[in-house]
Design a protein around this motif. Structure first.
Motif, PDB file in Angstrom:
ATOM      1  N   ALA A  27       0.855  -1.192   0.000  1.00  0.00           N
ATOM      2  CA  ALA A  27       0.000   0.000   0.000  1.00  0.00           C
ATOM      3  C   ALA A  27       0.881   1.229   0.000  1.00  0.00           C
ATOM      4  N   GLU A  32      -4.525   3.567   3.007  1.00  0.00           N
ATOM      5  CA  GLU A  32      -4.735   2.470   2.045  1.00  0.00           C
ATOM      6  C   GLU A  32      -4.638   1.116   2.740  1.00  0.00           C
ATOM      7  N   VAL A  33      -3.774   1.021   3.745  1.00  0.00           N
ATOM      8  CA  VAL A  33      -3.723  -0.203   4.553  1.00  0.00           C
ATOM      9  C   VAL A  33      -5.060  -0.415   5.264  1.00  0.00           C
ATOM     10  N   GLY A  36      -7.598  -1.626   2.765  1.00  0.00           N
ATOM     11  CA  GLY A  36      -7.306  -3.011   2.404  1.00  0.00           C
ATOM     12  C   GLY A  36      -7.646  -3.969   3.521  1.00  0.00           C
ATOM     13  N   GLU A  49      -7.427  -6.216  -4.638  1.00  0.00           N
ATOM     14  CA  GLU A  49      -6.654  -5.352  -5.542  1.00  0.00           C
ATOM     15  C   GLU A  49      -7.550  -4.697  -6.592  1.00  0.00           C
ATOM     16  N   ILE A  52      -9.520  -1.928  -4.956  1.00  0.00           N
ATOM     17  CA  ILE A  52      -8.737  -0.734  -4.650  1.00  0.00           C
ATOM     18  C   ILE A  52      -8.409   0.039  -5.918  1.00  0.00           C
TER      19      ILE A  52
END
Length: 218
Positions: A27, A32-33, A36, A49, A52
């Motif tokens: 990430a 973003e982590v 996810g 994926e 995102i």
DNA sequence: AGCCAGGCCTGCC
DNA sequence: GGCAGGCATGGC
């Protein structure tokens, strides 16, 4: 094994030597982590994926933009990750929490005591033990070991007995490993990688790097 | 065709 | 305080 610390470290070295550095978490930002971590709940990473990528093409990956995006548009973007109704709610919820309680930056959790930060995350709907620890470790960079069903299955097979409940497993690792974020990150990633190849429901033990330890309790 | 994915919540007991 | 059932898509 008489010396637990030795056992956990040796196992780590065997896995690292065999699989190499896993470069987790993939990430660009802490947030973003977070995204996810929600999206990958009971879902393969390849599906996450796509979600995102869709999301990034639709909006900026920030708490503010996720909180403000139209709900239907959010659901449509994350559809490939599955469970999109509840995951859309969860992304909205954790984004609001970051905005309201953390000044818009998940990394502000690092100013708190580890267990306090952890309990903050656990108070958010849709954030359980594993998601909280994943966020703490990979997004905030606090030393919280991540346990998942792979960890419990693999170490159960290798011979660890009598450990019950998420927190007991977490403490077992944290009490017997150096407090080292790099090791925590790598170890969990290696356990996941190893579990994709071995220690599954079928006894796939050919050429397993752990064969010298494993009791093969199938 | 069915089982599994880098879980979590709810409702029942 | 444990445990089944539901949530949903994509790969094998």
């Amino acid at each position: 094994m008489e010396d637990l610390q030795q056992f956990f470290l040796t196992t780590y070295r065997v896995l690292l030597n065999y699989y190499g550095h896993q470069k987790w978490w993939p990430a660009e930002t802490g947030f973003e982590v977070v995204v996810g971590a929600i999206l990958t709940q009971n879902t393969s990473w390849s599906n996450v994926e796509r979600a995102i990528i869709n999301l990034k093409s639709t909006t900026a990956l920030t708490p503010k933009s996720i909180f403000e995006i139209e709900h239907e548009k959010l659901k449509e973007s994350i559809r490939p990750a599955g469970f999109f109704n509840q995951k859309a709610d969860r992304l909205k919820g954790i984004s609001k929490f970051i905005l309201d309680e953390l000044g818009g930056d998940i990394k502000n959790l690092s100013k708190l005591d580890l267990e306090v930060a952890r309990n903050n995350l656990l108070s958010i709907k849709g954030v359980g033990d594993e998601t909280a620890d994943s966020i703490l470790l990979y997004a905030v960079e606090m030393p919280s070991f991540v346990i998942d069903k792979y960890t419990i299955r693999m170490f159960g097979r290798v011979g660890v007995k009598g450990v019950k409940g998420y927190q007991s497993w977490r403490r077992l690792f944290m009490d017997n490993l150096p407090v080292d974020i790099g090791i925590y990150k790598e170890y969990h990633a290696l356990i996941v990688e190893h579990s994709k190849n071995f220690c599954r429901s079928k006894p796939l033990c050919e050429d397993c790097p752990m064969e010298n330890y494993c009791k093969k309790l199938f």
